[in-house]
Design an enzyme around this catalytic site. Sequence first.
Site, PDB file in Angstrom:
ATOM      1  N   TYR A   1      30.786 -43.361  78.711  1.00  0.00           N
ATOM      2  CA  TYR A   1      32.182 -43.293  78.248  1.00  0.00           C
ATOM      3  C   TYR A   1      32.298 -43.928  76.863  1.00  0.00           C
ATOM      4  CZ  TYR A   1      37.303 -43.757  78.368  1.00  0.00           C
ATOM      5  OH  TYR A   1      38.639 -43.667  78.089  1.00  0.00           O
TER       6      TYR A   1
ATOM      7  N   PHE B   1      47.724 -22.400  57.165  1.00  0.00           N
ATOM      8  CA  PHE B   1      47.288 -21.847  58.442  1.00  0.00           C
ATOM      9  C   PHE B   1      48.407 -22.118  59.428  1.00  0.00           C
ATOM     10  CE2 PHE B   1      44.845 -22.096  62.499  1.00  0.00           C
ATOM     11  CZ  PHE B   1      44.526 -20.746  62.551  1.00  0.00           C
ATOM     12  N   THR B   2      48.530 -21.286  60.455  1.00  0.00           N
ATOM     13  CA  THR B   2      49.690 -21.341  61.340  1.00  0.00           C
ATOM     14  C   THR B   2      49.911 -22.727  61.958  1.00  0.00           C
ATOM     15  OG1 THR B   2      48.244 -20.437  63.050  1.00  0.00           O
ATOM     16  CG2 THR B   2      49.673 -18.887  61.887  1.00  0.00           C
TER      17      THR B   2
ATOM     18  N   ASP C   1      40.063 -28.666  54.737  1.00  0.00           N
ATOM     19  CA  ASP C   1      39.863 -28.039  56.039  1.00  0.00           C
ATOM     20  C   ASP C   1      38.564 -27.251  55.951  1.00  0.00           C
ATOM     21  OD1 ASP C   1      39.790 -26.421  58.283  1.00  0.00           O
ATOM     22  OD2 ASP C   1      41.880 -25.813  58.181  1.00  0.00           O
TER      23      ASP C   1
ATOM     24  N   LYS D   1      34.520 -23.255  65.164  1.00  0.00           N
ATOM     25  CA  LYS D   1      34.080 -22.377  64.083  1.00  0.00           C
ATOM     26  C   LYS D   1      32.846 -22.984  63.425  1.00  0.00           C
ATOM     27  CE  LYS D   1      38.747 -20.645  63.026  1.00  0.00           C
ATOM     28  NZ  LYS D   1      38.557 -19.227  63.350  1.00  0.00           N
TER      29      LYS D   1
ATOM     30  N   ARG E   1      47.736 -10.683  61.718  1.00  0.00           N
ATOM     31  CA  ARG E   1      47.910 -11.756  60.751  1.00  0.00           C
ATOM     32  C   ARG E   1      48.936 -11.275  59.729  1.00  0.00           C
ATOM     33  NH1 ARG E   1      45.807 -16.605  62.544  1.00  0.00           N
ATOM     34  NH2 ARG E   1      47.713 -15.956  63.576  1.00  0.00           N
TER      35      ARG E   1
ATOM     36  N   PHE F   1      53.329 -15.844  67.995  1.00  0.00           N
ATOM     37  CA  PHE F   1      52.280 -14.833  68.072  1.00  0.00           C
ATOM     38  C   PHE F   1      51.290 -15.112  69.193  1.00  0.00           C
ATOM     39  CE2 PHE F   1      50.540 -18.105  65.328  1.00  0.00           C
ATOM     40  CZ  PHE F   1      49.209 -18.171  65.681  1.00  0.00           C
TER      41      PHE F   1
END
Length: 482
Positions: A80, A132-133, A223, A266, A389, A455
């Site tokens: 942990y 970005f959303t 990012d 990603k 998009r 969306f």
Amino acid sequence: MAKVSFFSGKQIPLEMHKVRIVQKLNLPPVEQRLQAMTEAGNNTFLLQNEDVFMDMLTDSGVNAMSDRQQSAMMVADDSYAGSATYTRLADKLQDIFGMDYFLPAHQGRACENILAQTFVKPGTIVPMNYHFTTTKAHIVLNGGTVEEIIADKGLQVTSSEPFKGDMDIAKLQGLVQQHGADKIAFVRMEAGTNLIGGQPISLQNLREIRQVCQQHGLLLVLDASLLADNLYFLKQREASCQPLSIREITRQLADQCDIIYFSARKLGCARGGGICIRDKALFEKMRGLVPLYEGFLTYGGMSVREMEALTVGLDETMDEDVISQGPQFIAYMVDELQKAGVPVITPAGGLGCHINVMEFLDHIPQQEYPAGAMAAALYIASGVRGMERGTMSEQRDPDGSEPMANMELLRLAMPRRVFTLSQVQYAIDRIVWLYQNRQLIGGLRFVEEPEILRFFYGRLAPIGDWQDKLVAKFREDFGDSL
């Protein structure tokens, strides 16, 4: 990178890997595809995976792991606290990015939550090359506003510009002069602009942004979720990067930044995410939110098995042969569609092939969500699941008005090391057929519209009976073919 020419003269992407594990696919008949799309409320996010033949919705969490990643998961330290697995991951990130501090999180948007809660206050501004959303949603929820100051070339649908993701430096200076540096929460750059076609940023542009940030005492946040593709494009397209290794390019990018965050779904082909921080004071400012929202500081919502896989995946990201496969497959798809007259975003970017629906379906107004209609039509015609998009991916303003997106795109993501070239060719074939029959496609309207990130789970209905006509035309042209 390995360079292979074909005697035929054809430019065909050649995979520098072999497939050792396979997963059976299912291609339902066109009538079943229409039924599945209807039950999903014409939202590809709500389709059941068993009804999908090629899942090109996203490259997030669906990339194929390597044999080394799979084997690394077996040696994870399940402690942990004080886990050796965490130490291996933190050391790898320090080695690659040169930043001394690391906060793990369960995925990229968890990092966005931590950054927004820490730095965004009511009335503050976050300049960025493009939003970005989920990034925008976190900033707005914390009382901030987003200012998109991408260079004008970034919104040119077709061009030969190599770095359409670059920020307009003059606009950045203008924002600081207009609002004052104290109103800027941080400057955010996205290395591979998701919503405008996966277009990369240049190292030179990031250096220029860094100079502005140093001049005004601003934080520069990167990012890096789509960094792997961006690194490939830097090596291929920016002269100063061509003599450098991928690892050297990565360090030069990182050296410009104060904070780097990423989604490991990603970057690294694993699961999870994290924030790399240069300054100890900034690290201490953010770290209290990790155990509050994510988990203890040495796992942050990730399983240790995923952390081991990520450690190996980050190392593999420094291999040009590994990161080249996605961009080369995407470029092949873009080129083949262009030859057939299908309007696509050029030059080919990262993440996936992006169809310019504003031109593909120029008879459908943006208020009827043409990119969403295109996604539904392509699934019906092929069993291929893509992602809208465009305007549907935006959200309404507080007064209920609906801003129109700069672009209407159908994104066909290219998960890494997942599809064969024949499968990509199948998708191309069905898109070309759809383009020849594009006048059959109509618009959509919301029947269930969530207030936030609509969306993801909103439901829509077709305007008219265009989907039935599309199925009838499919049967006329393809007979009993799936």
